[in-house]
Design a protein around this motif. Structure first.
Motif, mmCIF file in Angstrom:
data_model
loop_
_atom_site.group_PDB
_atom_site.id
_atom_site.type_symbol
_atom_site.label_atom_id
_atom_site.label_comp_id
_atom_site.label_asym_id
_atom_site.label_seq_id
_atom_site.Cartn_x
_atom_site.Cartn_y
_atom_site.Cartn_z
ATOM 1 N N ASP A 135 0.697 -1.247 0.069
ATOM 2 C CA ASP A 135 -0.071 0.045 0.104
ATOM 3 C C ASP A 135 0.943 1.180 -0.023
ATOM 4 O O ASP A 135 0.543 2.299 -0.601
ATOM 5 N N ALA A 136 1.839 1.209 0.894
ATOM 6 C CA ALA A 136 2.795 2.311 0.791
ATOM 7 C C ALA A 136 3.537 2.622 -0.552
ATOM 8 O O ALA A 136 3.886 3.790 -0.847
ATOM 9 N N THR A 137 3.859 1.399 -0.985
ATOM 10 C CA THR A 137 4.524 1.599 -2.274
ATOM 11 C C THR A 137 3.748 2.141 -3.543
ATOM 12 O O THR A 137 4.071 3.157 -4.205
ATOM 13 N N GLU A 138 2.191 1.599 -3.498
ATOM 14 C CA GLU A 138 1.388 2.337 -4.312
ATOM 15 C C GLU A 138 1.029 3.697 -4.186
ATOM 16 O O GLU A 138 1.105 4.454 -5.150
ATOM 17 N N ALA A 139 1.304 4.236 -2.847
ATOM 18 C CA ALA A 139 1.010 5.700 -2.777
ATOM 19 C C ALA A 139 2.346 6.462 -2.853
ATOM 20 O O ALA A 139 2.058 7.643 -2.804
#
Length: 353
Positions: A135-139
């Motif tokens: 999730d952090a990578t995507e954001a």
């Protein structure tokens, strides 16, 4: 839900069973409940309504009702054509819990809430850690900073988080990675850096702090236990600023991977033996030195033996004296001490705890 939780509690998050409702309501009113209270209602942990208290893992704290509602509705809206009834039910249920939460004193909440999620969130289990990292990578849109302790990076470890690194590179995100000097000797790291090109800048030090991954200077991940099966997701601005400061100071001291390590200036003494000598002078045992430099105890002892031979020392005591005489006890490349909670650990891949 799977296994025991499904058999005992066949329901979704939109309407808890009576037992689950009782435990979760108690958790919201009191701020936390003993882990044993949740054992008869595994649905609360499976649905992430409760999670471990960062200060005491024997207690569980409630996930913010607003955060639970947001997560639930995200999935519900994907099925909105057949799930209108569930949306209304979920909103009604969690608004009631939110009303209970408003009566809690701020000091009773273990996880301080911030816009975008909890300031400190415990991620229990590899699956949840990987999901949060994804999730952090995507954001992420701008920058990733990582500290990777340990020694030579093996290919499986480097490829574990490669999908995240490639996704970041495709969006123009810049990455800065800190390793120990020992990692330079692994072909896996060199292959990884060649694949990533100018998207990644890597530097090395004699020793670094424990694993740290920072996305956009907004969210950080650090290990929460020794075997890295638990992690902390941190969003508190003060903590993020602290980690960024630590990283930037280590970065300025580090040497780019493309630049050879400096000569020690003492014939027959390698850079690694210089680092070992400095730690020996501080009184550290072989196992501690090996861990801090990312090498095995056997390799460490072999270096100590060569160091003793080169300096003409017949005993450990004499070696300490000779180290001081030749000036190896105060090498300029030594890294300043940092807080104890940031001591080195074993090795893993970039963007993977």
């Amino acid at each position: 839900m799977t296994g025991h939780g499904t058999d005992a509690h066949p329901h979704g998050a939109d309407r808890l069973c009576d037992a689950g409702d009782l435990v979760y309501s108690r958790a919201v009113r009191r701020g936390r409940v003993p882990r044993t209270d949740a054992e008869p209602v595994p649905c609360l942990l499976e649905l992430a309504l409760l999670h471990p208290d960062p200060d005491d893992m024997d207690w569980l704290v409630p996930t913010s009702p607003q955060e639970v509602m947001t997560r639930l509705l995200r999935g519900v809206y994907d099925e909105v054509s057949e799930s209108h009834r569930r949306v209304g039910s979920a909103v009604e249920a969690f608004e009631r819990y939110a009303g209970l939460g408003r009566r809690i004193q701020a000091s009773a909440i273990a996880s301080v809430s911030l816009e975008g999620g909890a300031a400190i969130r415990v991620l229990d289990g590899l699956a949840r850690i990987q999901a949060a990292m994804d999730d952090a990578t995507e954001a992420c849109t701008g920058e990733v900073l990582t500290v990777q302790p340990g020694g030579i990076r093996r290919e499986p470890e480097l490829t574990e988080g490669l999908h995240r690194a490639l996704a970041l590179r495709s969006r123009g995100v810049r990455m800065r990675d800190l390793y120990t000097h020992v990692a330079r000797h692994g072909q896996g790291l060199l292959n990884y850096l060649e694949l990533m090109g100018d998207a990644v800048e890597a530097r090395t030090l004699d020793e670094v702090v424990d694993r740290l991954i920072l996305f956009d200077r907004t969210v950080a991940f650090i290990p929460a236990n020794a075997d890295h099966t638990m992690a902390l997701e941190l969003r508190h601005p003060a903590l993020i600023d602290y980690f960024v400061t630590v990283f930037d100071r280590l970065w300025r001291l580090a040497i780019p991977v493309a630049v050879p390590l400096p000569d020690t200036g003492i014939e027959g003494i390698s850079h690694r033996e210089q680092s070992i000598a400095a730690l020996l002078a501080e009184g550290h045992q072989d196992a501690v030195i090996a861990e801090r430099l990312g090498i095995s105890v056997r390799t460490c002892r072999a270096h100590i033996a060569r160091l003793s031979e080169t300096l003409g020392a017949a005993s450990r005591t004499q070696l300490g004296v000779r180290i001081a005489q030749v000036g190896l006890d105060g090498a300029a490349s030594r890294v300043p001490e940092v807080p104890a909670q940031l001591t080195p650990a074993d090795q893993e891949s970039p963007t993977a705890l």
